[in-house]
Scaffold this active site. Structure first.
Site, PDB file in Angstrom:
ATOM      1  N   PRO A  81       6.356  50.970  52.211  1.00 36.42           N
ATOM      2  CA  PRO A  81       5.965  49.827  51.835  1.00 36.42           C
ATOM      3  C   PRO A  81       4.748  48.887  52.817  1.00 36.42           C
ATOM      4  O   PRO A  81       4.029  47.943  52.255  1.00 36.42           O
ATOM      5  CB  PRO A  81       6.716  49.076  50.886  1.00 36.42           C
ATOM      6  N   TYR A 127       5.914  38.737  59.205  1.00 36.40           N
ATOM      7  CA  TYR A 127       6.265  40.341  59.552  1.00 36.40           C
ATOM      8  C   TYR A 127       7.179  40.264  60.757  1.00 36.40           C
ATOM      9  O   TYR A 127       6.351  39.685  61.607  1.00 36.40           O
ATOM     10  CB  TYR A 127       4.934  40.933  59.534  1.00 36.40           C
ATOM     11  N   TYR A 177      -5.746  45.371  55.644  1.00 37.12           N
ATOM     12  CA  TYR A 177      -4.611  44.761  55.313  1.00 37.12           C
ATOM     13  C   TYR A 177      -5.203  43.658  53.609  1.00 37.12           C
ATOM     14  O   TYR A 177      -4.776  43.683  52.606  1.00 37.12           O
ATOM     15  CB  TYR A 177      -4.579  43.040  55.850  1.00 37.12           C
ATOM     16  N   LYS A 225       0.745  48.608  50.141  1.00 36.91           N
ATOM     17  CA  LYS A 225      -0.365  49.410  49.422  1.00 36.91           C
ATOM     18  C   LYS A 225      -0.309  50.399  48.296  1.00 36.91           C
ATOM     19  O   LYS A 225      -1.048  50.603  47.788  1.00 36.91           O
ATOM     20  CB  LYS A 225      -1.172  50.342  50.880  1.00 36.91           C
ATOM     21  N   HIS A 244      -3.907  33.455  49.947  1.00 37.52           N
ATOM     22  CA  HIS A 244      -3.754  33.881  51.215  1.00 37.52           C
ATOM     23  C   HIS A 244      -4.767  34.599  52.014  1.00 37.52           C
ATOM     24  O   HIS A 244      -5.212  35.233  52.043  1.00 37.52           O
ATOM     25  CB  HIS A 244      -2.225  34.654  51.381  1.00 37.52           C
TER      26      HIS A 244
HETATM   27  P1  FAD Z   1       4.614  53.945  38.322  1.00 39.50           P
HETATM   28  O1  FAD Z   1       4.550  52.222  38.446  1.00 39.50           O
HETATM   29  O2  FAD Z   1       5.896  54.448  38.818  1.00 39.50           O
HETATM   30  O3  FAD Z   1       4.297  54.304  36.993  1.00 39.50           O
HETATM   31  C1  FAD Z   1       4.728  55.432  36.180  1.00 39.50           C
HETATM   32  C2  FAD Z   1       5.104  55.004  35.019  1.00 39.50           C
HETATM   33  O4  FAD Z   1       5.021  56.585  34.822  1.00 39.50           O
HETATM   34  C3  FAD Z   1       6.146  54.194  34.756  1.00 39.50           C
HETATM   35  O5  FAD Z   1       6.759  53.266  33.813  1.00 39.50           O
HETATM   36  C4  FAD Z   1       7.565  55.535  34.909  1.00 39.50           C
HETATM   37  O6  FAD Z   1       8.087  55.356  33.730  1.00 39.50           O
HETATM   38  C5  FAD Z   1       6.884  56.390  34.174  1.00 39.50           C
HETATM   39  N1  FAD Z   1       7.600  57.466  33.702  1.00 39.50           N
HETATM   40  C6  FAD Z   1       8.117  58.409  34.718  1.00 39.50           C
HETATM   41  N2  FAD Z   1       8.305  59.514  33.994  1.00 39.50           N
HETATM   42  C7  FAD Z   1       7.135  59.636  32.666  1.00 39.50           C
HETATM   43  C8  FAD Z   1       6.984  60.988  31.782  1.00 39.50           C
HETATM   44  N3  FAD Z   1       7.954  61.749  32.335  1.00 39.50           N
HETATM   45  N4  FAD Z   1       6.725  61.025  30.589  1.00 39.50           N
HETATM   46  C9  FAD Z   1       6.157  59.098  30.100  1.00 39.50           C
HETATM   47  N5  FAD Z   1       6.004  57.820  31.562  1.00 39.50           N
HETATM   48  C10 FAD Z   1       6.864  58.559  32.609  1.00 39.50           C
HETATM   49  N6  FAD Z   1       4.642  48.660  46.454  1.00 39.50           N
HETATM   50  C11 FAD Z   1       3.733  47.622  47.069  1.00 39.50           C
HETATM   51  O7  FAD Z   1       2.616  47.848  47.487  1.00 39.50           O
HETATM   52  N7  FAD Z   1       4.538  46.746  47.861  1.00 39.50           N
HETATM   53  C12 FAD Z   1       6.444  46.012  47.315  1.00 39.50           C
HETATM   54  O8  FAD Z   1       7.042  45.575  47.765  1.00 39.50           O
HETATM   55  C13 FAD Z   1       6.492  47.961  46.452  1.00 39.50           C
HETATM   56  N8  FAD Z   1       7.828  47.109  45.963  1.00 39.50           N
HETATM   57  C14 FAD Z   1       8.112  49.080  45.204  1.00 39.50           C
HETATM   58  C15 FAD Z   1       9.584  48.752  44.862  1.00 39.50           C
HETATM   59  C16 FAD Z   1      10.287  50.205  44.070  1.00 39.50           C
HETATM   60  C17 FAD Z   1      11.315  50.166  44.055  1.00 39.50           C
HETATM   61  C18 FAD Z   1       9.558  50.924  44.130  1.00 39.50           C
HETATM   62  C19 FAD Z   1       9.429  52.430  43.542  1.00 39.50           C
HETATM   63  C20 FAD Z   1       8.081  51.283  44.363  1.00 39.50           C
HETATM   64  C21 FAD Z   1       7.632  50.177  44.856  1.00 39.50           C
HETATM   65  N9  FAD Z   1       6.173  50.033  44.944  1.00 39.50           N
HETATM   66  C22 FAD Z   1       5.503  48.920  46.293  1.00 39.50           C
HETATM   67  C23 FAD Z   1       4.819  51.134  45.496  1.00 39.50           C
HETATM   68  C24 FAD Z   1       4.201  50.126  43.569  1.00 39.50           C
HETATM   69  O9  FAD Z   1       5.114  49.795  43.131  1.00 39.50           O
HETATM   70  C25 FAD Z   1       4.134  51.640  43.265  1.00 39.50           C
HETATM   71  O10 FAD Z   1       2.639  52.025  44.408  1.00 39.50           O
HETATM   72  C26 FAD Z   1       3.081  51.107  41.838  1.00 39.50           C
HETATM   73  O11 FAD Z   1       3.983  50.811  41.090  1.00 39.50           O
HETATM   74  C27 FAD Z   1       2.214  53.028  41.285  1.00 39.50           C
HETATM   75  O12 FAD Z   1       2.139  52.970  40.318  1.00 39.50           O
HETATM   76  P2  FAD Z   1       1.907  53.830  39.491  1.00 39.50           P
HETATM   77  O13 FAD Z   1       0.735  53.430  37.948  1.00 39.50           O
HETATM   78  O14 FAD Z   1       0.772  55.185  39.860  1.00 39.50           O
HETATM   79  O15 FAD Z   1       3.745  53.918  39.222  1.00 39.50           O
HETATM   80  C1  DHB Z   2       5.225  42.428  49.548  1.00 46.16           C
HETATM   81  C2  DHB Z   2       5.747  43.715  50.353  1.00 46.16           C
HETATM   82  C3  DHB Z   2       4.876  44.322  51.503  1.00 46.16           C
HETATM   83  O1  DHB Z   2       5.149  45.445  51.345  1.00 46.16           O
HETATM   84  C4  DHB Z   2       4.585  44.137  51.827  1.00 46.16           C
HETATM   85  O2  DHB Z   2       4.094  44.163  53.241  1.00 46.16           O
HETATM   86  C5  DHB Z   2       3.548  42.429  51.629  1.00 46.16           C
HETATM   87  C6  DHB Z   2       4.513  41.578  50.472  1.00 46.16           C
HETATM   88  C7  DHB Z   2       5.436  41.531  48.481  1.00 46.16           C
HETATM   89  O3  DHB Z   2       6.112  42.586  47.776  1.00 46.16           O
HETATM   90  O4  DHB Z   2       5.193  40.603  48.418  1.00 46.16           O
END
Ligand code: FAD
Ligand code: DHB
Length: 400
Positions: free
Chosen positions: A302, A211, A394, A306, A79
């Protein structure tokens, strides 16, 4: 060591197989550094969890350059703009013109994880799933002990001895709480709303994200593929999906996204979930031989997508620091890890907070605030300088 534990060793022990942990393990492997990943959940759970979907240009470049971008290049939806909708009108922010030709790509987080799991496991990478009772030891800088991760997996107890631990275990993980009280400063703000997110089996009603600022609350139209729409609605922070039957969701989306002559196509809802929203940072992001990355160290609301991108940016700083250490024995880049990451983290916090504050209906909202938000939207969509600020944040700021 517990005498019943099997002792294993790697240069780096990684807790958590999310985007941060798996990408770090992959980048280290490409540089000949050995790591073991310890994950609390099953592979299937990690690969099916519906979360983020929008990748910054820098994240895409990293996936492609590190050799795991084949499916992303085939299936990612690129996009070069987004739409801001308010007062029934729609304004486009043009990234080609405003962000130096950089864009964003829609590619679901589950697919990023599948690609990373495949790459690591095909290369013989060691990942322990369903790990329980995970504890850390030997991270304190002064004690001179070697770091280790203790855990149970598949009925057996393990001690993973390593030189460094990467705490990539998300917001609710064990790494951050393992750091002694008082060593970290916490910066946090909560928002008086959450997001209800759905996946619907219907082609996206717009080829670009929309948005929407609306008196009933914020709404966002995004997508996962040409057949699958993803939509979000601002809801109460402690809301329950039980309060949101499908008919209510569509009714609310129809009114918040409405625009003359534009049709929002409905379809079967195949997934629903509510995400609470907060901004959170710990400083520093390191303690002794433990380095926090991704959601373990910071959470963004969200709006602007980011979270995943920030997690990947952290490990793009951590991996070269570890490479330098193993090449030269120097801790120079490792010692700068937190400082370097936090510069970017705070810029991204600012942007995510600003997008959130501009677009959502706040509980304590008043007529002044709504007018101020509309003025902000009018400014962003009429001033090239303001639009450029949005566009360059963005698509993603460069790593500095
Ligand atoms: P995570 O993806 O959380 O990975 C951490 C891992 O550690 C997990 O697999 C977990 O199971 C594991 N873990 C936890 N505790 C332990 C332990 N004690 N021992 C071993 N393993 C453990 N971001 C966006 O940009 N857009 C979105 O639309 C968006 N939607 C989201 C919706 C939800 C419900 C959530 C929770 C987050 C969302 N995010 C979104 C944020 C984005 O998904 C996260 O910022 C991203 O996953 C961060 O990656 P990470 O690897 O730091 O952590
Ligand atoms: C998506 C999520 C967001 O928070 C956003 O600002 C844009 C896109 C997504 O899940 O595709």
């Amino acid at each position: 060591m517990n005498s019943a534990s099997s002792r294993i060793r790697s240069q780096v022990g990684i807790i958590g197989a999310g985007p941060a942990g798996l990408m770090l393990s992959h980048l280290l492997h490409l540089q000949g550094i050995d790591s073991v990943v310890v994950e609390a959940r099953s592979r299937q759970y990690c690969e099916e969890r519906v979360r983020a979907g929008l990748l910054e240009q820098g994240t895409v470049d990293l996936l492609v350059e590190s050799g795991i971008g084949e499916r992303l290049k085939r299936e990612g939806l690129v996009h070069f703009g987004i739409k801001l909708r308010f007062e029934g009108r729609t304004h486009r922010i043009d990234f080609k013109e405003l962000a130096g030709g950089r864009g964003v790509t829609i590619y679901p987080q589950q697919k990023v994880l599948q690609d990373l799991f495949n790459a690591r496991l095909n290369a013989g990478g060691r990942i322990f799933f369903d790990a329980a009772t995970v504890t850390l030891e030997g991270i304190a800088p002064s004690r001179g002990e070697k770091p280790a991760i203790h855990f149970r997996s598949d009925g057996a107890a393990y001690e993973l001895a390593c030189d460094f631990i990467a705490g990539c275990d998300g917001f609710h993980g064990v790494s951050r709480p393992s750091i002694r009280a008082g060593a970290l400063s916490v910066f946090q703000t909560n928002y008086p709303f959450g997001w209800l997110g759905i996946l619907a089996e219907t082609p996206p009603s717009s080829d670009e994200l929309i948005y929407a600022h609306h008196d009933r609350g914020f709404a966002l139209l995004t997508m996962r593929s040409p057949q699958l729409s993803r939509l979000y609605l601002q809801c109460e922070p402690d809301d329950d999906v039980k309060n949101w039957p499908d008919a209510r969701i569509w009714e609310e989306l129809q009114s918040r996204l409405a625009s003359k002559g534009w049709v929002l196509t409905e379809g079967p809802i195949i997934q629903k979930g509510i995400t609470p929203m907060s901004s959170f940072v710990v400083e520093p992001m390191q303690f002794g031989n433990l380095f926090l990355a991704g959601d373990a160290a910071h959470i963004v609301p969200p709006t602007g997508a980011k979270g995943l991108n920030l997690a990947v940016a952290d490990v793009q700083v951590l991996a070269p620091a570890l490479v330098e250490f193993y090449a030269s024995g120097k801790r120079g880049l490792l010692d700068q890890y937190s400082e370097k990451c936090l510069r970017r983290v705070w810029k991204v916090q600012r942007f995510s907070w600003w997008m959130t504050a501009m677009l959502h209906l706040f509980k304590a909202d008043n007529a002044f605030d709504r007018r101020r938000q509309l003025a902000e939207l009018n400014y962003v969509t009429s001033s090239r300088a303001a639009a450029q600020t949005l566009a360059e944040n963005y698509v993603g700021l460069p790593l500095d």
